[in-house]
Design a protein around this motif. Structure first.
Motif, short mmCIF file in Angstrom:
data_model
loop_
_atom_site.label_atom_id
_atom_site.label_comp_id
_atom_site.label_asym_id
_atom_site.label_seq_id
_atom_site.Cartn_x
_atom_site.Cartn_y
_atom_site.Cartn_z
N THR A 156 104.32 86.70 -34.69
CA THR A 156 102.93 86.25 -34.70
C THR A 156 102.81 84.74 -34.81
N GLN A 157 103.92 84.05 -35.07
CA GLN A 157 103.94 82.60 -35.14
C GLN A 157 105.35 82.12 -34.85
N PRO A 158 105.54 80.83 -34.58
CA PRO A 158 106.89 80.34 -34.30
C PRO A 158 107.83 80.60 -35.48
N ILE A 159 109.05 81.05 -35.17
CA ILE A 159 110.07 81.30 -36.19
C ILE A 159 111.28 80.45 -35.84
N PRO A 160 111.57 79.40 -36.60
CA PRO A 160 112.71 78.54 -36.28
C PRO A 160 114.04 79.28 -36.44
N LYS A 161 115.03 78.83 -35.74
CA LYS A 161 116.38 79.39 -35.83
C LYS A 161 116.85 79.36 -37.28
N GLY A 162 117.42 80.48 -37.74
CA GLY A 162 117.96 80.58 -39.09
C GLY A 162 116.96 80.99 -40.14
N HIS A 163 115.67 81.08 -39.79
CA HIS A 163 114.66 81.48 -40.76
C HIS A 163 114.49 82.99 -40.79
N GLU A 164 114.02 83.49 -41.93
CA GLU A 164 113.84 84.93 -42.08
C GLU A 164 112.56 85.39 -41.38
N ILE A 165 112.61 86.61 -40.86
CA ILE A 165 111.46 87.24 -40.22
C ILE A 165 110.78 88.12 -41.26
N PHE A 166 109.50 87.92 -41.47
CA PHE A 166 108.75 88.65 -42.49
C PHE A 166 107.64 89.49 -41.87
N ASN A 167 107.53 90.71 -42.35
CA ASN A 167 106.41 91.56 -42.02
C ASN A 167 105.40 91.44 -43.16
N THR A 168 104.27 92.13 -43.04
CA THR A 168 103.34 92.21 -44.15
C THR A 168 103.18 93.67 -44.55
N TYR A 169 103.12 93.93 -45.84
CA TYR A 169 102.86 95.28 -46.33
C TYR A 169 101.36 95.47 -46.56
N GLY A 170 100.55 94.49 -46.16
CA GLY A 170 99.11 94.53 -46.35
C GLY A 170 98.67 93.39 -47.26
N GLN A 171 97.35 93.20 -47.37
CA GLN A 171 96.81 92.17 -48.25
C GLN A 171 96.88 92.69 -49.68
N MET A 172 97.92 92.28 -50.38
CA MET A 172 98.19 92.87 -51.69
C MET A 172 98.36 91.79 -52.75
N ALA A 173 97.68 92.00 -53.88
CA ALA A 173 97.86 91.14 -55.04
C ALA A 173 99.24 91.39 -55.63
N ASN A 174 99.68 90.49 -56.49
CA ASN A 174 101.01 90.65 -57.08
C ASN A 174 101.14 91.92 -57.90
N TRP A 175 100.07 92.30 -58.61
CA TRP A 175 100.19 93.54 -59.41
C TRP A 175 100.37 94.75 -58.49
N GLN A 176 99.76 94.70 -57.30
CA GLN A 176 99.93 95.80 -56.35
C GLN A 176 101.33 95.81 -55.75
N LEU A 177 101.86 94.62 -55.43
CA LEU A 177 103.23 94.53 -54.94
C LEU A 177 104.21 95.06 -55.98
N MET A 178 103.97 94.72 -57.24
CA MET A 178 104.86 95.17 -58.31
C MET A 178 104.80 96.69 -58.44
N HIS A 179 103.59 97.23 -58.38
CA HIS A 179 103.41 98.68 -58.53
C HIS A 179 104.02 99.45 -57.36
N MET A 180 103.80 98.96 -56.15
CA MET A 180 104.22 99.68 -54.96
C MET A 180 105.66 99.41 -54.56
N TYR A 181 106.11 98.16 -54.75
CA TYR A 181 107.40 97.75 -54.18
C TYR A 181 108.39 97.18 -55.18
N GLY A 182 107.96 96.91 -56.41
CA GLY A 182 108.90 96.45 -57.42
C GLY A 182 109.23 94.98 -57.35
N PHE A 183 108.40 94.15 -56.68
CA PHE A 183 108.62 92.70 -56.66
C PHE A 183 107.28 92.00 -56.53
#
Length: 405
Positions: free
Chosen positions: A204-231
């Motif tokens: 969805t945007q330029p990704i330079p060589k050597g950089h990590e590719i990231f998906n989104t799990y949704g618009q989630m606050a940190n407490w939701q990320l912690m509850h759902m994914y543990g980080f």
């Protein structure tokens, strides 16, 4: 988490890591099932923010295909070896979440020596080391089932359905090999697209060589990320982070400002009317984001009703709330908080102060922990993540304090 990835020893089409049999086996499996990986991407443990991830071997431009997963390679109730059994017992396996058939499919395939998805399972995290809050208690039963619940919670996908399809039955989750390798970032650079034959991950945007590719799990606050994914995402990376102000806390703050029993009774009358309008509830919360008020209608109406003059409230109550065409537009945004009526700002400020009192420590204590690398390093992983959750929430609340001053 958002720092550029290091140059890794990566495995991808045309290359391999001799010391990483799991990745090599997974890549062979991808070729066998028709999972198409772009030559510009690589699966690796090195240079990623957590566990396995996907890196750009070459620069990637927006719109480029990163990989395509054929639907036959998806692990779902209808594709697993016991698919016919699960379909036959479909009625008995219905649940509100729709997870049960997938959990049973995973239980079978994970323990089947000849499972089609065995090379895919080899890239899963060690089930006994999942960091989800559900595993904080030291005693648990049905261990494998619980671990798979965490896996489904953290790694499964739900295909978007049309509104009429959603009304018929819950949207069952499914496992998408390769897609679940990607780590999450609020400012992600890739997105999963669905079609009849394939699921495609597209930049969805330029990704330079050597950089990590990231998906989104949704618009989630940190407490939701912690509850759902543990980080969580360390502050200030998570632009979707939020802080809650409990609705009853606003009521408590308003009650503190009453002078006598008559004013308290009127305040309770206003609160009951807000409940009737379904703007507030005993268990509800006003949600404040870093850039917007996610519950702006509820919060604006609550501040208005609790702060309006008594005569105006009686008129408002008699009309059951003003019609949309007649009332002023209450567009409560973060940027216009300083321009709110002074009584609104005072009530909002008092509510924030009461909310901050519910935390065991203050903002400075959290800042000291985060800046002292030696002390921070001694905290457990869970303590570090919990600290990041609290700190992000307090930063939002303190920003509100500044805006209401």
């Amino acid at each position: 988490m958002a720092t550029p990835a290091k140059r890794p020893r990566a495995a991808g089409p045309g290359g391999g890591e001799p010391d990483c049999d799991a990745v090599a086996g997974f890549l062979r499996w991808c070729a066998r099932v028709g999972l198409q990986l772009s030559p510009k991407v690589a699966v690796s443990r090195q240079g990623t923010v957590a566990g396995y991830g996907m890196l750009a071997r070459e620069s990637v431009q927006p719109g480029e295909l990163l990989f395509a997963v054929p639907r036959a390679a998806l692990l779902a109730p209808h594709t697993c070896a016991i698919g016919s059994l699960l379909e036959r017992e479909r009625g008995a396996l219905q649940s509100q979440s729709g997870w049960v058939p997938l959990l049973l499919a995973l239980l079978h395939e994970l323990q089947a020596p000849a499972s089609l998805w065995s090379p895919y399972f080899a890239l899963w995290p060690e089930l006994g080391r999942l960091e989800h809050p559900m595993f904080c208690p030291s005693v648990r039963s049905l261990e494998l089932y619980h671990q798979l619940v965490a896996v489904v919670m953290a790694y499964s996908f739900q295909e978007p359905l049309e509104e009429e399809e959603e009304e018929k039955e819950p949207n069952s989750p499914l496992m998408v090999p390769a897609a679940d390798i990607l780590n999450h970032l609020a400012k992600h650079n890739a997105n999963l697209e669905y079609s009849a034959d394939y699921l495609r991950m597209v930049a969805t945007q330029p990704i330079p060589k050597g950089h990590e590719i990231f998906n989104t799990y949704g618009q989630m606050a940190n407490w939701q990320l912690m509850h759902m994914y543990g980080f969580v995402e360390p502050y200030p990376d998570n632009t979707d982070d939020t802080a809650d102000i409990q609705m009853v806390t606003v009521r408590e703050a308003a009650l503190q400002g009453t002078k006598d029993e008559a004013e308290r009774l009127l305040l309770w009358e206003r609160w009951d009317f807000l409940c009737k309008l379904e703007m507030v509830g005993e268990e509800g919360a006003f949600v404040i984001g870093r850039e917007e008020v996610l519950t702006q209608e509820e919060l604006a109406t609550t501040l208005k009703v609790l702060c309006m003059p008594a005569e105006e409230f009686q008129e408002y109550k008699d009309e059951d709330g003003w019609d949309e065409d007649e009332k002023e537009e209450d567009n409560l945004t973060i940027t216009n908080i300083p321009s709110l009526n002074i009584s609104w700002r005072r009530l909002l400020r008092d509510s924030v102060l009461l909310t901050l009192q519910t935390y065991a420590t203050d903002l400075k204590t959290e800042q000291d922990l985060l800046t002292n690398k030696e002390v921070y390093a001694k905290l457990s992983w869970r303590e570090q993540q919990a600290l990041q959750v609290r700190y992000g929430q307090k930063m939002i609340l303190h920003h509100l304090l500044e805006l209401t001053s």
